[in-house]
Design a protein around this motif. Sequence first.
Motif, PDB file in Angstrom:
ATOM      1  N   PHE A  86      -5.992  -0.859  -0.417  1.00 40.93           N
ATOM      2  CA  PHE A  86      -4.789  -1.178   0.350  1.00 40.93           C
ATOM      3  C   PHE A  86      -4.941  -2.521   1.043  1.00 40.93           C
ATOM      4  O   PHE A  86      -4.016  -3.354   1.046  1.00 40.93           O
ATOM      5  CB  PHE A  86      -4.537  -0.074   1.377  1.00 40.93           C
ATOM      6  CG  PHE A  86      -3.415  -0.361   2.335  1.00 40.93           C
ATOM      7  CD1 PHE A  86      -2.097  -0.309   1.923  1.00 40.93           C
ATOM      8  CD2 PHE A  86      -3.680  -0.674   3.665  1.00 40.93           C
ATOM      9  CE1 PHE A  86      -1.057  -0.573   2.813  1.00 40.93           C
ATOM     10  CE2 PHE A  86      -2.656  -0.928   4.561  1.00 40.93           C
ATOM     11  CZ  PHE A  86      -1.335  -0.883   4.135  1.00 40.93           C
TER      12      PHE A  86
ATOM     13  N   GLU B  76       3.614   2.042   6.698  1.00 35.53           N
ATOM     14  CA  GLU B  76       2.810   2.109   5.475  1.00 35.53           C
ATOM     15  C   GLU B  76       1.450   2.746   5.744  1.00 35.53           C
ATOM     16  O   GLU B  76       0.963   3.565   4.948  1.00 35.53           O
ATOM     17  CB  GLU B  76       2.622   0.701   4.905  1.00 35.53           C
ATOM     18  CG  GLU B  76       3.909   0.068   4.410  1.00 35.53           C
ATOM     19  CD  GLU B  76       3.681  -1.334   3.852  1.00 35.53           C
ATOM     20  OE1 GLU B  76       2.665  -1.542   3.169  1.00 35.53           O
ATOM     21  OE2 GLU B  76       4.522  -2.219   4.108  1.00 35.53           O
TER      22      GLU B  76
ATOM     23  N   GLU C  91      -6.897  -5.070   0.153  1.00 34.00           N
ATOM     24  CA  GLU C  91      -6.921  -6.176  -0.806  1.00 34.00           C
ATOM     25  C   GLU C  91      -5.544  -6.449  -1.390  1.00 34.00           C
ATOM     26  O   GLU C  91      -5.174  -7.606  -1.598  1.00 34.00           O
ATOM     27  CB  GLU C  91      -7.915  -5.861  -1.933  1.00 34.00           C
ATOM     28  CG  GLU C  91      -9.367  -5.814  -1.496  1.00 34.00           C
ATOM     29  CD  GLU C  91      -9.852  -7.152  -0.951  1.00 34.00           C
ATOM     30  OE1 GLU C  91      -9.453  -8.202  -1.479  1.00 34.00           O
ATOM     31  OE2 GLU C  91     -10.621  -7.135   0.032  1.00 34.00           O
ATOM     32  N   GLN C  92      -4.787  -5.399  -1.659  1.00 40.11           N
ATOM     33  CA  GLN C  92      -3.510  -5.577  -2.340  1.00 40.11           C
ATOM     34  C   GLN C  92      -2.361  -5.872  -1.390  1.00 40.11           C
ATOM     35  O   GLN C  92      -1.482  -6.684  -1.699  1.00 40.11           O
ATOM     36  CB  GLN C  92      -3.200  -4.321  -3.161  1.00 40.11           C
ATOM     37  CG  GLN C  92      -4.203  -4.058  -4.271  1.00 40.11           C
ATOM     38  CD  GLN C  92      -4.096  -2.649  -4.830  1.00 40.11           C
ATOM     39  OE1 GLN C  92      -3.052  -1.989  -4.725  1.00 40.11           O
ATOM     40  NE2 GLN C  92      -5.185  -2.157  -5.415  1.00 40.11           N
ATOM     41  N   ARG C  93      -2.360  -5.223  -0.222  1.00 43.02           N
ATOM     42  CA  ARG C  93      -1.206  -5.336   0.675  1.00 43.02           C
ATOM     43  C   ARG C  93      -1.443  -6.305   1.831  1.00 43.02           C
ATOM     44  O   ARG C  93      -0.528  -7.048   2.222  1.00 43.02           O
ATOM     45  CB  ARG C  93      -0.872  -3.947   1.241  1.00 43.02           C
ATOM     46  CG  ARG C  93       0.232  -3.941   2.309  1.00 43.02           C
ATOM     47  CD  ARG C  93       1.563  -4.356   1.726  1.00 43.02           C
ATOM     48  NE  ARG C  93       2.613  -4.305   2.729  1.00 43.02           N
ATOM     49  CZ  ARG C  93       3.020  -5.342   3.457  1.00 43.02           C
ATOM     50  NH1 ARG C  93       2.447  -6.534   3.277  1.00 43.02           N
ATOM     51  NH2 ARG C  93       3.998  -5.198   4.339  1.00 43.02           N
ATOM     52  N   LEU C  94      -2.653  -6.314   2.380  1.00 39.08           N
ATOM     53  CA  LEU C  94      -2.888  -7.044   3.620  1.00 39.08           C
ATOM     54  C   LEU C  94      -3.493  -8.432   3.404  1.00 39.08           C
ATOM     55  O   LEU C  94      -3.015  -9.422   3.969  1.00 39.08           O
ATOM     56  CB  LEU C  94      -3.803  -6.217   4.536  1.00 39.08           C
ATOM     57  CG  LEU C  94      -3.313  -4.809   4.865  1.00 39.08           C
ATOM     58  CD1 LEU C  94      -4.357  -4.057   5.670  1.00 39.08           C
ATOM     59  CD2 LEU C  94      -1.986  -4.840   5.599  1.00 39.08           C
TER      60      LEU C  94
ATOM     61  N   GLU D 181       6.610  -2.327  10.146  1.00 41.71           N
ATOM     62  CA  GLU D 181       6.511  -2.165   8.699  1.00 41.71           C
ATOM     63  C   GLU D 181       5.121  -1.688   8.295  1.00 41.71           C
ATOM     64  O   GLU D 181       4.964  -0.762   7.487  1.00 41.71           O
ATOM     65  CB  GLU D 181       6.837  -3.500   8.034  1.00 41.71           C
ATOM     66  CG  GLU D 181       6.804  -3.494   6.525  1.00 41.71           C
ATOM     67  CD  GLU D 181       7.137  -4.867   5.959  1.00 41.71           C
ATOM     68  OE1 GLU D 181       6.602  -5.204   4.880  1.00 41.71           O
ATOM     69  OE2 GLU D 181       7.921  -5.617   6.597  1.00 41.71           O
ATOM     70  N   LEU D 182       4.106  -2.315   8.872  1.00 38.86           N
ATOM     71  CA  LEU D 182       2.736  -1.943   8.534  1.00 38.86           C
ATOM     72  C   LEU D 182       2.391  -0.556   9.056  1.00 38.86           C
ATOM     73  O   LEU D 182       1.697   0.220   8.386  1.00 38.86           O
ATOM     74  CB  LEU D 182       1.760  -2.971   9.098  1.00 38.86           C
ATOM     75  CG  LEU D 182       1.799  -4.355   8.455  1.00 38.86           C
ATOM     76  CD1 LEU D 182       0.812  -5.287   9.148  1.00 38.86           C
ATOM     77  CD2 LEU D 182       1.480  -4.265   6.966  1.00 38.86           C
TER      78      LEU D 182
ATOM     79  N   GLN E 179      -1.501 -11.752   2.686  1.00 39.71           N
ATOM     80  CA  GLN E 179      -0.616 -12.307   3.712  1.00 39.71           C
ATOM     81  C   GLN E 179      -1.287 -12.558   5.051  1.00 39.71           C
ATOM     82  O   GLN E 179      -0.666 -13.135   5.946  1.00 39.71           O
ATOM     83  CB  GLN E 179       0.567 -11.352   3.923  1.00 39.71           C
ATOM     84  CG  GLN E 179       1.438 -11.154   2.695  1.00 39.71           C
ATOM     85  CD  GLN E 179       2.645 -10.286   2.984  1.00 39.71           C
ATOM     86  OE1 GLN E 179       3.570 -10.689   3.692  1.00 39.71           O
ATOM     87  NE2 GLN E 179       2.639  -9.081   2.440  1.00 39.71           N
TER      88      GLN E 179
END
Length: 396
Positions: free
Chosen positions: A37, A63, A39-42, A59-60, A45
Amino acid sequence: MPAHQPLPTTTTIENLLDLDSLLSAEDRDLRTMVRGFGEQRLRPQIAEWFEAGQVPVRELAAEIGKLGLLGMHLQGYGCSGSTATAYGLVCQELEAVDSGLRSLVSVQGSLAMFAIHRWGSEEQRTRWLPGMAAGELIGCFGLTEPDFGSNPGGMRTTARRDGSDWILNGSKMWITNASVADVAIIWARSKEGVLGFAVPTSTPGFHATEMTRKLSLRASVTSEIHLDDVRVPEDARLPEAQGLKAPLSCLSEARFGIVFGAVGAARDCLQTTLDYVGTRAVFDRPLAGYQLTQAKIADMAVELGKAQLLALHLGRLKDEGRIRPEQVSVGKLNNVREAIKIARQCRTLLGANGITLEYPVLRHANNLESVLTYEGTSEVHQLVIGEALTGVGAFR
């Protein structure tokens, strides 16, 4: 000159001491999920959020709530009741991306939610905790004041009875998520002693202003709270909380997460540096091939491994219900202190590249400057440990 390709190796930071053998399969699977999570989402950005000083907290939180990570170490009310070690590993993986992201989870679960879970009424638990566990409601923890950080007993915020209600007045500072929160845990001095309140932030007289111009924890919302004749009913008071023991117990919960979290930040710095020195050519040879470089890397890996072992040991003690406050202080003092040393040393190996947001090391170092201070400064933890060993308090 083409980039040097390092020789293949089977030894990594994480298997240098075979630390995975100390974890259960469930713990390893959870760590893998949270790392993915991150590596892919945080991670894609985080540099942008840090540079802009803005992070999409709501938002975070939603999730992260769907992943079951908010208040995960608490029992019931939408919380999974995980082990302390599992929670620590989650903190480690989130802080490997950024301390601000671990702070979001830590403040929500170990401060605001824990305060309600441990010191609140059944009605308060039912009202707030399920939504907070899901990330639909955001909480904050108002203890620190402009003139009282390390000495919370000096707080000036007051709670005064008025009929069946309470009137709150005062200020709180350096409060994570306060300006986006739905509920604030406010600690105040009264004739009955220090009391805690679960205050809806929509209550008239409650004002929270985001603090800007930070050089650290920029991917985190930090706010100042002003309480101007905030009237709350008796059922907003945390009925089991009276005295400083209650807020200090919450701080101990949050400090435990930092023990693991700091390891994540240090690991990310060291891994980044290992990748860099293997491909960076200096005087026609890889930077990794110099004795001084290897000495620095070896020393950092040793300290990182020791910090990880300490974190895991404290996790086991906490899971067994045997952990003591001074032991948490040992973990917080050592692991944050060593993590910031590693971050600074890694920055030197990256040279000028180390000061950019293309690499995470100076961002981690800047964040760790705050982590070094909050939830108890190094000096406070030294005094906690010193009192435990000597039997003599030296705070005053």
